[in-house]
Design an enzyme around this catalytic site. Structure first.
Site, PDB file in Angstrom:
ATOM      1  N   ASP A 159      16.406  48.464  62.428  1.00  0.00           N
ATOM      2  CA  ASP A 159      16.589  47.703  61.186  1.00  0.00           C
ATOM      3  C   ASP A 159      16.716  46.211  61.461  1.00  0.00           C
ATOM      4  O   ASP A 159      16.209  45.378  60.692  1.00  0.00           O
ATOM      5  CB  ASP A 159      17.805  48.216  60.416  1.00  0.00           C
ATOM      6  CG  ASP A 159      19.094  48.190  61.239  1.00  0.00           C
ATOM      7  OD1 ASP A 159      19.018  48.213  62.488  1.00  0.00           O
ATOM      8  OD2 ASP A 159      20.180  48.161  60.631  1.00  0.00           O
ATOM      9  N   ASP A 165      23.162  40.838  57.248  1.00  0.00           N
ATOM     10  CA  ASP A 165      22.961  42.152  56.638  1.00  0.00           C
ATOM     11  C   ASP A 165      24.322  42.788  56.367  1.00  0.00           C
ATOM     12  O   ASP A 165      25.045  43.170  57.289  1.00  0.00           O
ATOM     13  CB  ASP A 165      22.131  43.028  57.580  1.00  0.00           C
ATOM     14  CG  ASP A 165      21.640  44.299  56.919  1.00  0.00           C
ATOM     15  OD1 ASP A 165      22.159  44.661  55.841  1.00  0.00           O
ATOM     16  OD2 ASP A 165      20.729  44.949  57.470  1.00  0.00           O
TER      17      ASP A 165
END
Length: 250
Positions: A105, A125
């Site tokens: 990710d 994030d």
């Protein structure tokens, strides 16, 4: 249409792209114990009439990825599939001590951030953990910061402090909480905003440049308005990275 699946520790984000445009998206709870049969039913229910022509996947949960692979073979057996793992062409040089440690990710976020905003950049994030991923001017992943996520921090307080409990994650009336609930909300939201601002400033100083700070992740909307350093909010940055990596490999 491209089916993009980002399997995180807490939630799985699913998106359908029509060309470059995100046509639809969903956020579902990640269940590492779900079987391939259960996943087939889930994705058929989500996708409805969407005609899928390819699949792109990244995962930080190995157990979930195993069953997801089986689901893809059953439900999309004749379609091109890209799974982001060591050896997948991403176009992102990974300049850290052990490149295999970099989560898929984080690499997708790096790829998408550089594609959208250039570099240098800092992807923040907000998920199970709060990750700050640093992107060089050339689009390289050069490292970052990992910190406990907002919900993990709140869970830890609620489980270890006898008189504290979980609260709704909404901004309180003021930084100075007038109740235990508001004090916790202030610590979670303004505290994390201050933490991120401090880290972004330190990273920019270390880089010697104003890196664009991009917020993403399921909890980003709680912090963006309270931050002094976040420049952009892109809720689906990882999905965009999955679209880009699919195009590089098919």
């Amino acid at each position: 249409m491209l089916l993009a699946i980002d399997v995180g520790n807490t939630n799985t984000v699913v998106g359908v792209f029509d060309g470059d445009d995100l046509a639809d998206s969903w956020r579902v709870r990640t269940d590492p114990h779900a079987t391939a049969d259960e996943l087939v039913l889930l994705y058929r229910g989500l996708l409805g009439e969407h005609r899928i022509t390819g699949v792109s996947i990244c995962s930080t949960v190995p157990a979930a990825l195993r069953e997801l692979r089986r689901m893809v073979v059953r439900a999309f057996r004749d379609l091109p599939v890209v799974i982001v793992e060591p050896g997948t062409r991403t176009g992102v040089p990974i300049l850290i001590d052990n490149p295999k440690e970099a989560g898929a990710d984080r690499i997708m976020n790096t790829l998408a951030a550089h594609h959208l905003y250039g570099g240098p950049a800092i992807v923040v994030d907000f998920g199970t953990s709060t990750n700050l991923d640093v992107v060089s001017a050339r689009g390289e992943f050069i490292g970052g910061v990992l910190a406990p996520g907002i919900e993990i921090a709140l869970d830890a307080l609620a489980s270890r402090a006898a008189q504290l409990r979980k609260v709704e994650l909404t901004p309180p009336r003021s930084v100075i909480g007038k109740s235990t609930v508001e004090a916790l909300q202030s610590g979670m939201i303004y505290g994390v905003a201050g933490q991120v601002d401090g880290l972004v400033r330190r990273i920019r100083a270390e880089l010697g440049a104003h890196a664009t700070a991009i917020a993403t992740g399921g909890l980003a909307s709680l912090v963006v308005k309270e931050s002094e350093t976040l420049d952009r909010h892109e809720p689906h940055l990882t999905l965009i990275g999955l679209r880009l990596v699919f195009e590089k490999n098919i």
